[in-house]
Motif scaffolding. Structure first.
Motif, PDB file in Angstrom:
ATOM      1  N   LEU A 128       0.831  -1.210   0.000  1.00 48.87           N
ATOM      2  CA  LEU A 128       0.000   0.000   0.000  1.00 48.87           C
ATOM      3  C   LEU A 128       0.863   1.256   0.000  1.00 48.87           C
ATOM      4  O   LEU A 128       0.594   2.216  -0.728  1.00 48.87           O
ATOM      5  CB  LEU A 128      -0.918  -0.009   1.227  1.00 48.87           C
ATOM      6  N   VAL A 129       1.919   1.248   0.820  1.00 53.70           N
ATOM      7  CA  VAL A 129       2.837   2.400   0.856  1.00 53.70           C
ATOM      8  C   VAL A 129       3.533   2.568  -0.492  1.00 53.70           C
ATOM      9  O   VAL A 129       3.665   3.691  -1.008  1.00 53.70           O
ATOM     10  CB  VAL A 129       3.868   2.215   1.987  1.00 53.70           C
ATOM     11  N   ALA A 130       3.994   1.438  -1.081  1.00 54.52           N
ATOM     12  CA  ALA A 130       4.685   1.504  -2.366  1.00 54.52           C
ATOM     13  C   ALA A 130       3.769   2.045  -3.462  1.00 54.52           C
ATOM     14  O   ALA A 130       4.169   2.912  -4.251  1.00 54.52           O
ATOM     15  CB  ALA A 130       5.205   0.117  -2.743  1.00 54.52           C
ATOM     16  N   ASP A 131       2.532   1.552  -3.518  1.00 54.84           N
ATOM     17  CA  ASP A 131       1.580   2.050  -4.521  1.00 54.84           C
ATOM     18  C   ASP A 131       1.300   3.528  -4.334  1.00 54.84           C
ATOM     19  O   ASP A 131       1.193   4.288  -5.311  1.00 54.84           O
ATOM     20  CB  ASP A 131       0.274   1.249  -4.446  1.00 54.84           C
ATOM     21  N   HIS A 137       1.660  12.156  -8.594  1.00 52.86           N
ATOM     22  CA  HIS A 137       0.797  13.207  -8.052  1.00 52.86           C
ATOM     23  C   HIS A 137       0.777  13.167  -6.525  1.00 52.86           C
ATOM     24  O   HIS A 137       0.893  14.208  -5.861  1.00 52.86           O
ATOM     25  CB  HIS A 137      -0.616  13.040  -8.608  1.00 52.86           C
ATOM     26  N   ARG A 138       0.647  11.952  -5.974  1.00 49.73           N
ATOM     27  CA  ARG A 138       0.659  11.836  -4.514  1.00 49.73           C
ATOM     28  C   ARG A 138       2.029  12.183  -3.948  1.00 49.73           C
ATOM     29  O   ARG A 138       2.134  12.826  -2.890  1.00 49.73           O
ATOM     30  CB  ARG A 138       0.274  10.418  -4.113  1.00 49.73           C
ATOM     31  N   ALA A 139       3.091  11.732  -4.624  1.00 52.44           N
ATOM     32  CA  ALA A 139       4.440  12.052  -4.158  1.00 52.44           C
ATOM     33  C   ALA A 139       4.672  13.556  -4.161  1.00 52.44           C
ATOM     34  O   ALA A 139       5.308  14.107  -3.250  1.00 52.44           O
ATOM     35  CB  ALA A 139       5.473  11.345  -5.035  1.00 52.44           C
ATOM     36  N   GLU A 140       4.143  14.255  -5.185  1.00 49.94           N
ATOM     37  CA  GLU A 140       4.279  15.706  -5.231  1.00 49.94           C
ATOM     38  C   GLU A 140       3.519  16.364  -4.081  1.00 49.94           C
ATOM     39  O   GLU A 140       4.007  17.319  -3.464  1.00 49.94           O
ATOM     40  CB  GLU A 140       3.750  16.222  -6.564  1.00 49.94           C
ATOM     41  N   GLY A 141       2.326  15.853  -3.787  1.00 50.03           N
ATOM     42  CA  GLY A 141       1.580  16.389  -2.649  1.00 50.03           C
ATOM     43  C   GLY A 141       2.320  16.183  -1.346  1.00 50.03           C
ATOM     44  O   GLY A 141       2.358  17.074  -0.488  1.00 50.03           O
ATOM     45  N   GLY A 340       9.102   4.432  -3.706  1.00 48.24           N
ATOM     46  CA  GLY A 340       7.934   3.593  -3.910  1.00 48.24           C
ATOM     47  C   GLY A 340       8.187   2.499  -4.929  1.00 48.24           C
ATOM     48  O   GLY A 340       7.806   1.338  -4.728  1.00 48.24           O
ATOM     49  N   ARG A 341       8.854   2.834  -6.036  1.00 53.44           N
ATOM     50  CA  ARG A 341       9.126   1.826  -7.066  1.00 53.44           C
ATOM     51  C   ARG A 341      10.112   0.775  -6.578  1.00 53.44           C
ATOM     52  O   ARG A 341       9.939  -0.425  -6.850  1.00 53.44           O
ATOM     53  CB  ARG A 341       9.656   2.517  -8.318  1.00 53.44           C
ATOM     54  N   ASN A 342      11.146   1.219  -5.883  1.00 54.33           N
ATOM     55  CA  ASN A 342      12.102   0.240  -5.348  1.00 54.33           C
ATOM     56  C   ASN A 342      11.453  -0.667  -4.311  1.00 54.33           C
ATOM     57  O   ASN A 342      11.731  -1.865  -4.256  1.00 54.33           O
ATOM     58  CB  ASN A 342      13.299   0.967  -4.728  1.00 54.33           C
ATOM     59  N   LEU A 343      10.571  -0.082  -3.504  1.00 55.04           N
ATOM     60  CA  LEU A 343       9.876  -0.872  -2.496  1.00 55.04           C
ATOM     61  C   LEU A 343       8.965  -1.902  -3.158  1.00 55.04           C
ATOM     62  O   LEU A 343       8.853  -3.040  -2.689  1.00 55.04           O
ATOM     63  CB  LEU A 343       9.067   0.044  -1.585  1.00 55.04           C
ATOM     64  N   ALA A 344       8.320  -1.522  -4.251  1.00 53.71           N
ATOM     65  CA  ALA A 344       7.439  -2.460  -4.955  1.00 53.71           C
ATOM     66  C   ALA A 344       8.223  -3.618  -5.545  1.00 53.71           C
ATOM     67  O   ALA A 344       7.696  -4.743  -5.652  1.00 53.71           O
ATOM     68  CB  ALA A 344       6.671  -1.725  -6.056  1.00 53.71           C
ATOM     69  N   ARG A 345       9.490  -3.385  -5.912  1.00 55.21           N
ATOM     70  CA  ARG A 345      10.302  -4.447  -6.521  1.00 55.21           C
ATOM     71  C   ARG A 345      10.980  -5.341  -5.501  1.00 55.21           C
ATOM     72  O   ARG A 345      11.298  -6.489  -5.803  1.00 55.21           O
ATOM     73  CB  ARG A 345      11.365  -3.817  -7.426  1.00 55.21           C
ATOM     74  N   ARG A 350       9.811  -5.361   1.697  1.00 58.33           N
ATOM     75  CA  ARG A 350       8.381  -5.307   1.997  1.00 58.33           C
ATOM     76  C   ARG A 350       8.024  -6.259   3.133  1.00 58.33           C
ATOM     77  O   ARG A 350       7.211  -5.922   4.006  1.00 58.33           O
ATOM     78  CB  ARG A 350       7.553  -5.659   0.748  1.00 58.33           C
ATOM     79  N   ALA A 351       8.617  -7.451   3.123  1.00 57.12           N
ATOM     80  CA  ALA A 351       8.342  -8.398   4.204  1.00 57.12           C
ATOM     81  C   ALA A 351       8.796  -7.839   5.548  1.00 57.12           C
ATOM     82  O   ALA A 351       8.081  -7.942   6.559  1.00 57.12           O
ATOM     83  CB  ALA A 351       9.036  -9.733   3.924  1.00 57.12           C
ATOM     84  N   ASP A 352       9.978  -7.230   5.579  1.00 51.96           N
ATOM     85  CA  ASP A 352      10.463  -6.632   6.829  1.00 51.96           C
ATOM     86  C   ASP A 352       9.561  -5.488   7.271  1.00 51.96           C
ATOM     87  O   ASP A 352       9.250  -5.345   8.464  1.00 51.96           O
ATOM     88  CB  ASP A 352      11.892  -6.121   6.641  1.00 51.96           C
ATOM     89  N   MET A 353       9.134  -4.641   6.316  1.00 50.81           N
ATOM     90  CA  MET A 353       8.245  -3.533   6.661  1.00 50.81           C
ATOM     91  C   MET A 353       6.912  -4.043   7.203  1.00 50.81           C
ATOM     92  O   MET A 353       6.398  -3.524   8.201  1.00 50.81           O
ATOM     93  CB  MET A 353       8.007  -2.650   5.438  1.00 50.81           C
ATOM     94  N   ASN A 354       6.351  -5.055   6.548  1.00 48.89           N
ATOM     95  CA  ASN A 354       5.073  -5.601   7.011  1.00 48.89           C
ATOM     96  C   ASN A 354       5.194  -6.169   8.411  1.00 48.89           C
ATOM     97  O   ASN A 354       4.302  -5.992   9.245  1.00 48.89           O
ATOM     98  CB  ASN A 354       4.580  -6.677   6.044  1.00 48.89           C
ATOM     99  N   GLU A 355       6.297  -6.860   8.676  1.00 47.57           N
ATOM    100  CA  GLU A 355       6.494  -7.398  10.024  1.00 47.57           C
ATOM    101  C   GLU A 355       6.601  -6.263  11.042  1.00 47.57           C
ATOM    102  O   GLU A 355       6.061  -6.345  12.148  1.00 47.57           O
ATOM    103  CB  GLU A 355       7.758  -8.254  10.053  1.00 47.57           C
ATOM    104  N   GLY A 356       7.281  -5.193  10.636  1.00 43.62           N
ATOM    105  CA  GLY A 356       7.371  -4.036  11.530  1.00 43.62           C
ATOM    106  C   GLY A 356       6.012  -3.403  11.786  1.00 43.62           C
ATOM    107  O   GLY A 356       5.690  -3.043  12.922  1.00 43.62           O
ATOM    108  N   PHE A 357       5.193  -3.278  10.735  1.00 43.80           N
ATOM    109  CA  PHE A 357       3.840  -2.745  10.913  1.00 43.80           C
ATOM    110  C   PHE A 357       3.024  -3.625  11.851  1.00 43.80           C
ATOM    111  O   PHE A 357       2.302  -3.120  12.720  1.00 43.80           O
ATOM    112  CB  PHE A 357       3.137  -2.642   9.560  1.00 43.80           C
ATOM    113  N   VAL A 358       3.132  -4.948  11.660  1.00 37.54           N
ATOM    114  CA  VAL A 358       2.355  -5.872  12.495  1.00 37.54           C
ATOM    115  C   VAL A 358       2.770  -5.737  13.955  1.00 37.54           C
ATOM    116  O   VAL A 358       1.922  -5.651  14.857  1.00 37.54           O
ATOM    117  CB  VAL A 358       2.546  -7.322  12.001  1.00 37.54           C
TER     118      VAL A 358
END
Length: 428
Positions: A128-131, A137-141, A340-345, A350-358
């Motif tokens: 979700l963060v990567a998308d 447009h969102r990055a500019e905001g 965001g693009r690097n995170l999506a790849r 992403r697995a480490d980030m998700n574990e941190g969020f959990v």
């Protein structure tokens, strides 16, 4: 046109539930009245038609069962017929206890660590963060939002004393650096592949330029004239000697520039390498370098310089952040999109980030769940009794009405069984 108002949709839903409840109540009451009428007619005609005893037994027991279950259902929400019968109007009378138990039930069964973690693990937060970040447009905001915080951040740094603290820490770290070995390493890197010979070439050009300068030559000639006996000056020996010195020196410089392997170049190599080795090992050099460093760091101009640099940097950042074509915002936007693009790849990140969020969210829920249960309990306790009763009745009252149907059916069957048993065993 259909309305998108959720309140209106909720009102329509409650109205439909209330209409269904009223229909079910009416049918249940009608069935109970039918049982009473059937019992009365069966008893009246039983002497003429004995088989109606079975119908009367069924109807009698069904009436009793229906009345009992009507009482039980009504007693949940209000006092039957308005009579002050004990243990009736159960829900209104126990509003506080129901509220506390509901809060504890949700805390124990819905906010327990294992279910919360299991549910959180179903969400790909990193995706979700990567998308979100990958959208320019969102990055500019986001970059505009960050840029708006720049002046407040810089002002907060000034007020907090963080700038002075960082400057002091930097000076303290510089004071720990040993200058002589560091200079030796830098010079070693500079002298790789004899790159220092370019400095030697530059020195020869400077000396050559000195020898071609008329003022410098005049000063040298004056110096020679002062050192020679007066007799020699009569024969202009000073001019002859100066010419020979300049010619010899110029020739030597030309030879050195033209020959990469000239002995003086090798002598320069030895001098440089010996100087580097002395910097690396000599205690005397180290002491002199440390003394120079401390004198430099102790100068008040250095602190003033750091303050001036900070103020200049601050003004530059603030002006750029406020500019319509801000380079800071442009670079921040590009950075966010790239992140965001690097995170999506990168699945591992992403697995480490998700574990941190959990971990973070489950810890937050665990620390706040008692507050959630208390909030729920307080809200239920604040509900108006009429509203609470109405809300529960329209949501579960229709299902409770079916208990009346079941009571009449089960009661009638029980009455029929008892009547058959009476005929078989008691009338013999």
């Amino acid at each position: 046109m259909p309305s998108n108002d959720p309140t209106a949709a909720g009102s329509r839903g409650d109205a439909a539930k209330l209409a269904a409840l009223r229909r079910t109540k009416l049918i249940a009451t009608g069935a109970l009245c039918l049982c009473v009428a059937l019992f009365a007619v069966s008893r009246l005609l039983q002497p003429r038609y004995p088989w109606l005893g079975f119908v009367a037994a069924f109807a009698e027991a069904a009436t009793i069962g229906g009345l009992a279950d009507w009482y039980a259902v009504v007693a949940l929400f209000k006092r039957p017929l308005g009579l002050p019968i004990p243990h009736t109007a159960i829900i209104p009378a126990n509003q506080n206890r129901i509220a506390d138990n509901l809060g504890r039930f949700i805390e124990i069964n819905f906010l327990a660590p294992a279910p919360v973690r299991e549910k959180l693990q179903e969400v790909d937060f990193a995706a979700l963060v990567a998308d979100w970040l990958s959208d320019p447009h969102r990055a500019e905001g986001l970059s505009r939002f960050v840029a708006r915080l720049v002046p407040q951040t810089l002002a907060a740094i000034d007020r907090s004393g963080l700038r002075d603290f960082v400057a002091e820490r930097m000076l303290a770290q510089l004071d720990r650096v040993q200058i002589a070995p560091l200079a030796a390493e830098l010079l070693s890197a500079f002298t790789e592949d004899r790159r220092h010979q370019k400095l030697f070439d530059q020195l020869t050009r400077v000396i050559g330029g000195f020898l071609a300068d008329e003022d410098a030559l005049a000063a040298m000639r004056e110096k020679i004239r002062n050192e020679l006996p007066s007799l020699f000056n009569l024969f202009r020996a000073d001019a002859y000697l100066l010419k020979k010195i300049v010619a010899s020196a110029s020739g030597l410089l030309e030879e050195m520039r033209a020959d990469p392997e000239h002995p003086l170049r090798h002598e320069f190599d030895r001098f440089v390498h010996k100087f580097i080795e002395d910097l690396r090992t000599s205690k005397a050099y180290a002491r002199r370098a440390e003394a120079m460093k401390r004198d430099f760091l102790a100068r008040p101009e250095l602190k003033s310089l750091t303050g001036d640099v900070w103020e200049s940097l601050r003004r530059l950042i603030e002006q750029d952040a406020a500019a319509p074509d801000s380079k800071i915002r442009e670079h921040l936007t590009g950075m966010f999109v790239e992140v965001g693009r690097n995170l999506a790849r990168d699945e591992a990140i992403r697995a480490d980030m998700n574990e941190g969020f959990v971990v973070a969210l489950s810890s937050f829920v665990e620390s706040q769940k008692s507050g959630v249960s208390g909030f729920i309990a307080d809200q239920v306790k604040r509900w108006d009794l009429g509203q609470l009763t109405h809300l529960m009745e329209i949501n579960i009252g229709r299902d409770l009405q079916y208990i009346r149907f079941n009571g009449m059916l089960i009661g009638g069957m029980a009455g029929l069984v008892l009547y058959v048993g009476e005929l078989l065993f008691l009338d013999r």
